[in-house]
Write a protein that holds these residues in place. Structure first.
Motif, PDB file in Angstrom:
ATOM      1  N   TYR A 172       0.766  -1.246  -0.030  1.00 37.31           N
ATOM      2  CA  TYR A 172      -0.082  -0.138   0.126  1.00 37.31           C
ATOM      3  C   TYR A 172       0.939   1.200  -0.041  1.00 37.31           C
ATOM      4  N   SER A 219       0.290  -5.817  -6.769  1.00 37.71           N
ATOM      5  CA  SER A 219      -1.032  -6.373  -6.702  1.00 37.71           C
ATOM      6  C   SER A 219      -1.363  -7.691  -5.939  1.00 37.71           C
ATOM      7  N   ALA A 225      -9.628  -7.549  -9.292  1.00 39.42           N
ATOM      8  CA  ALA A 225      -9.404  -6.089  -8.839  1.00 39.42           C
ATOM      9  C   ALA A 225     -10.448  -5.633  -7.843  1.00 39.42           C
ATOM     10  N   PRO A 226      -9.989  -4.596  -6.844  1.00 40.99           N
ATOM     11  CA  PRO A 226     -11.073  -4.160  -6.050  1.00 40.99           C
ATOM     12  C   PRO A 226     -11.917  -3.028  -6.746  1.00 40.99           C
ATOM     13  N   GLY A 227     -12.379  -3.423  -8.071  1.00 45.30           N
ATOM     14  CA  GLY A 227     -13.088  -2.218  -8.760  1.00 45.30           C
ATOM     15  C   GLY A 227     -14.449  -2.025  -7.940  1.00 45.30           C
ATOM     16  N   LEU A 272      -6.180  -6.631  -3.876  1.00 44.13           N
ATOM     17  CA  LEU A 272      -5.610  -5.068  -4.389  1.00 44.13           C
ATOM     18  C   LEU A 272      -5.019  -5.222  -5.583  1.00 44.13           C
ATOM     19  N   ARG A 287     -11.603   8.921  -5.922  1.00 46.85           N
ATOM     20  CA  ARG A 287     -11.361   7.739  -7.014  1.00 46.85           C
ATOM     21  C   ARG A 287     -11.708   8.294  -8.324  1.00 46.85           C
ATOM     22  N   LYS A 295      -2.015   3.198  -8.299  1.00 44.21           N
ATOM     23  CA  LYS A 295      -1.811   2.734  -7.034  1.00 44.21           C
ATOM     24  C   LYS A 295      -2.781   3.094  -6.144  1.00 44.21           C
ATOM     25  N   LYS A 314      -6.944   2.090  -6.288  1.00 45.95           N
ATOM     26  CA  LYS A 314      -7.139   0.783  -5.759  1.00 45.95           C
ATOM     27  C   LYS A 314      -7.416   0.889  -4.071  1.00 45.95           C
ATOM     28  N   GLU A 315      -6.548   1.572  -3.497  1.00 46.08           N
ATOM     29  CA  GLU A 315      -6.782   1.688  -2.084  1.00 46.08           C
ATOM     30  C   GLU A 315      -8.137   2.455  -1.848  1.00 46.08           C
ATOM     31  N   ALA A 318     -10.894   2.930  -3.525  1.00 47.16           N
ATOM     32  CA  ALA A 318     -12.038   1.910  -3.725  1.00 47.16           C
ATOM     33  C   ALA A 318     -12.516   1.358  -2.458  1.00 47.16           C
ATOM     34  N   TYR A 319     -11.638   1.122  -1.702  1.00 46.40           N
ATOM     35  CA  TYR A 319     -11.897   0.437  -0.234  1.00 46.40           C
ATOM     36  C   TYR A 319     -12.478   1.748   0.615  1.00 46.40           C
TER      37      TYR A 319
END
Lengths: 188, 249
Positions: free
Chosen positions: A57, A93, A118-120, A188, B111, B130, B133-134, B136-137
């Protein structure tokens, strides 16, 4: 696998193997190689080496400990000058975690991330995040084609307790079969 | 003219630095606000969730501010007027509903913005690819809570309604053009409005009808004009570094 580092000389391959054998500071069952965060090792001169590392992250605080551990290991191997750089592209990822890494996570009690997810956009489903109504059994729950399995008993019948757990990369879940709570390495 | 002002005058303003400051300050300030929940969140899981979201944002802020200069100097030694964050992110946490409304409004915007930047090949594409994607959560977290609170009890519904109303006038600023960013603000606003409206409606909440920026403030955070609570937040955030320059753990 998005990114497998490709060493060009036997020495780089050897140093890559050494740096890759460093355990993850947060999940010491995994090596950096298994986690897939080591991008490259470049030998600049006889005793000067550059290492490219990518964070899981963006804000992962473990990256500093990883850098120090890599420097220490390579120093011990006689490399005088080691500089570790952080690279963001391409983004890491969970698909970069090796099959062996996944097996170790499960053994450690952490449900490994599912691949190719993917966390789409997450579909919005209005409902309790905890079981607040009497549960009539798994037959009444919607079937997930790729469920998160309990790392303890293997049951596919698990529920989400919290989207964020002990670290940003994990979610907290509970197994509805053996009732054990467990961490899930989020995709991720 | 003193040496320092001369140096400042000769430094050419680089467009991507202005943009890095705007996006970096958004992430830094919201990160600090979310960090204020540590020790105060309603349940332990939320305590951890908000701290994790704060950590993601802090990581993004560090990358962005490093593109604009020295991250520590920028975070700890600038005066209020030099910060370029939107006023939405500096708004106090309020009750939990206010924090969730702020999260919903901001994470939806962030986002969309990051997804757009990630698709391009500019300076911010790497970080955006990068971070999207974070975020999105973060957005998922905010949406789920909006639904639970909005479609929850009478009290939670009323508090969520009040929070969404109160913060609405700070949302327009997010869609203003930012120097150095090639982004279609109006295009993002349209998608943002559709997305946020769908969540609010499903949460049985009305979509606020008022203007998206207050006339008195004109949404001027990007120009360095901030709301009153921001000064106090900065005082707390910068106090240690200013009192003990170079302090380390």
């Amino acid at each position: 696998m998005v990114t497998s580092p490709t060493p060009t000389t036997p020495l780089e391959a050897e140093l890559l193997r050494l740096a890759g054998s460093v355990p993850d500071p947060e999940l010491p069952v995994l090596t950096l190689e298994e986690l897939g965060v080591l991008r490259a090792v470049h030998v600049r001169s006889a005793d000067s080496v550059e290492v490219e590392l990518t964070p899981t992250y963006t804000g992962c605080p473990a990256i500093e400990a990883m850098s120090l551990d890599i420097e220490r290991v390579l120093h011990e191997h006689g490399i005088r000058e080691v500089s570790v750089h952080t690279v963001l592209t391409p983004p890491w990822s969970t698909d970069d975690i090796s099959p062996e890494g996944r097996r170790k996570l499960r053994e450690f009690g952490i449900a490994p991330p599912r691949t190719g997810l993917a966390p789409g956009p997450v579909p919005l489903a209005l409902g309790p995040t905890r079981t607040t109504v009497p549960d009539t059994g798994p037959q009444d729950r919607p079937q997930d084609p790729d469920p998160v399995r309990c790392p303890h008993c293997g049951s596919a019948d698990t529920e989400l307790l919290s989207r964020f757990s002990s670290t940003a990369c994990k979610a907290l879940r509970r197994c509805l079969t053996c009732r054990e709570p467990f961490d899930h390495f989020k995709e991720l | 003219m003193t040496e320092t002002t001369k140096a400042r005058k000769t430094r050419e303003p680089v467009p991507h630095i202005a943009a890095a400051l705007a996006l970096g300050d958004d992430a830094l300030v919201l990160s600090h606000r979310l960090g204020e929940w540590a020790g105060h969140a309603p349940v332990l899981e939320e305590e951890v969730a908000l701290a994790n979201i704060a950590l993601d944002l802090l990581g993004q802020a560090r990358v962005l501010l490093s593109m604009a200069g020295d991250e520590d100097e920028l975070a700890y030694l600038r005066e209020e007027r030099a910060f370029r964050n939107v006023q939405l992110v500096e708004q106090p946490n309020g009750d939990f509903a206010h924090t969730i409304a702020r999260q919903l409004y901001f994470s939806t915007y962030q986002r969309l913005l990051y997804a757009h930047l990630a698709a391009g090949d500019g300076e911010f594409a790497g970080l955006a690819a990068k971070a999207v994607k974070e975020v999105a959560y973060h957005q998922d977290h905010a949406e789920q809570w909006t639904l639970r609170l909005g479609d929850g009890t009478e009290v939670s519904h009323e508090r969520m309604r009040r929070a969404c109303q109160a913060l609405w006038r700070f949302t327009g600023e997010m869609f203003q053009p930012v120097e150095g960013l090639d982004v279609d603000g109006e295009g993002i606003r349209a998608v943002w409005l559709e997305s946020v409206s769908a969540v609010l409606r499903q949460a049985t909440l009305d979509v606020p009808e008022g203007p998206q920026s207050g006339a008195w403030s004109a949404g001027a955070g990007r120009q360095g004009l901030h709301t009153e609570p921001f000064g106090r937040m900065l005082a707390e955030m910068q106090h240690l570094h200013r009192s003990h320059p170079g302090a380390s753990w």
